[in-house]
Motif scaffolding. Sequence first.
Motif, short mmCIF file in Angstrom:
data_model
loop_
_atom_site.label_atom_id
_atom_site.label_comp_id
_atom_site.label_asym_id
_atom_site.label_seq_id
_atom_site.Cartn_x
_atom_site.Cartn_y
_atom_site.Cartn_z
N GLY A 247 0.96 -1.07 0.00
CA GLY A 247 -0.06 -0.05 0.15
C GLY A 247 0.84 1.12 -0.10
N GLY A 248 0.21 2.47 0.41
CA GLY A 248 0.85 3.67 0.40
C GLY A 248 2.11 3.78 1.33
N ASP A 249 1.95 2.76 2.28
CA ASP A 249 3.41 2.99 3.25
C ASP A 249 4.48 2.40 2.45
N ARG A 250 4.45 1.64 1.49
CA ARG A 250 5.76 1.07 0.95
C ARG A 250 6.33 2.47 0.03
N VAL A 251 5.40 3.01 -0.56
CA VAL A 251 5.72 4.42 -1.21
C VAL A 251 6.52 5.23 -0.28
N THR A 252 6.09 5.27 0.94
CA THR A 252 6.81 6.27 1.80
C THR A 252 8.10 5.62 2.13
N SER A 253 8.35 4.23 2.25
CA SER A 253 9.49 3.62 2.55
C SER A 253 10.64 3.78 1.40
N ASP A 254 9.93 3.66 0.23
CA ASP A 254 10.83 3.86 -1.02
C ASP A 254 11.28 5.26 -1.05
N VAL A 255 10.71 6.40 -0.64
CA VAL A 255 11.12 7.48 -0.81
C VAL A 255 11.99 7.87 0.24
#
Length: 437
Positions: A247-255
């Motif tokens: 979900g969106g938390d994976r995007v945060t981790s990538d950033v």
Amino acid sequence: MRPRKLELEGTPGRAPVVAALDLGQSKTACFIMKPDGARHADRTVRVAGFGHVQSRGVQGGLLVNMEEAAQAVCRAVERAERAAAVPVSGVVVTTSIGQMASRRVHARVSLGANPVGDADLARAIAAALDEVRMPDRRPIHVMPVGWSVDGARGLRDPRALKGGTLGLDLLVVSMAEASFAALSHCLELAHLDLQGVVAAPLASSLAALEEDEMDLGCVCIDMGAGVTSAAVWGGRSLLHVDGLNVGGDRVTSDVALGLSTSRAGAERLKTLHGSAMASSHEDREMLEAPQRGEAPDGATVHVPRAMLKTVIAPRVEETLELLRDQLKAAGAGPEAGAGVVLTGGASQLNGVRELAMRVFDRPVRLARPFRAPHLADAASGPAFCAAAGVLLRAAYGPRESVSARKLMARQIGAADAPRAGRRGVVGQLAVWLKENL
């Protein structure tokens, strides 16, 4: 932890209410509806009180810390109670945790010389339930998809028709038994009764979809912080539920990893400046965020906005492609002409709708809980569709042929009292048929 009973000024005794608890990875929200018996022509509900807080103890579609999760539940429910001026003793939980999945079962029963009646429909549903065997899974929804008479499919109400056989497709939505047990324990710690579980994409659908979308075909995608899940609709019936723990938390981790910043800094960059699609002038625009591990007044990271997009877009695209392929593999891919509706907090990221149009190759819209029109601005966005949907389900349905709780009890007791169990289910079905067909 909250006490068993919360006494509020002006609310002597216990007031009957419907409380929806949305338990996710980024937020825990509670909506309260005071049932007044009113059924509005536009099928809307009025939320009497709401509260939401940052979640704790939920990660990647699992409850990983029940104490922290229970504390978040307490805070959200208490805020909603005070806003509504009523106490809450139990909640219906909408969530995507527990590896939500669905299974179709089919049953056929022989017909006599008389036209199809309620008893025949009840026999068909009971026969389909006999096929439901789900080790280590907890059924949470049991819903007829469609009927057939002598192979003629797509019937919504086959009563009064004549034929040799009556067929039924039944959809059973389930979650992992271990996750259900953890959820039950979490609510116990918060001194709340678990009154039911609703799959988040189903709840979001009820708040966000138009009648035509449910009828002609639609995929409602609930994009949460920890799970991206989907409900497929057609012919005004729920056809399939699926999801993946991304979900969106994976995007945060990538950033955070890609730009060497903290998670808090990454979340701020994503929310304020992030996009899944290219925009003009982003090459010349510079962004800054705190360097990971530094004090708040320490060094900062300076990156072009274009770099942020190159981190976000691939992850969002991959997530949507994985879900699309998973739906196709299950035989539940969107039919030609069916649209896609996005809900959930992660759907609000700039460019997600346009990227979804490219991945699914069909029209996509971003939805809000329009069937709860009196919500405050802070609770009226796509992230709150699921909580509103639970209230709509309580007010207008769909009512299910057999409650998931009774189905589970029937499965457990089937070996001891199969005939008594069947009589009990048929009795339940007779009531359901009168109310819903």
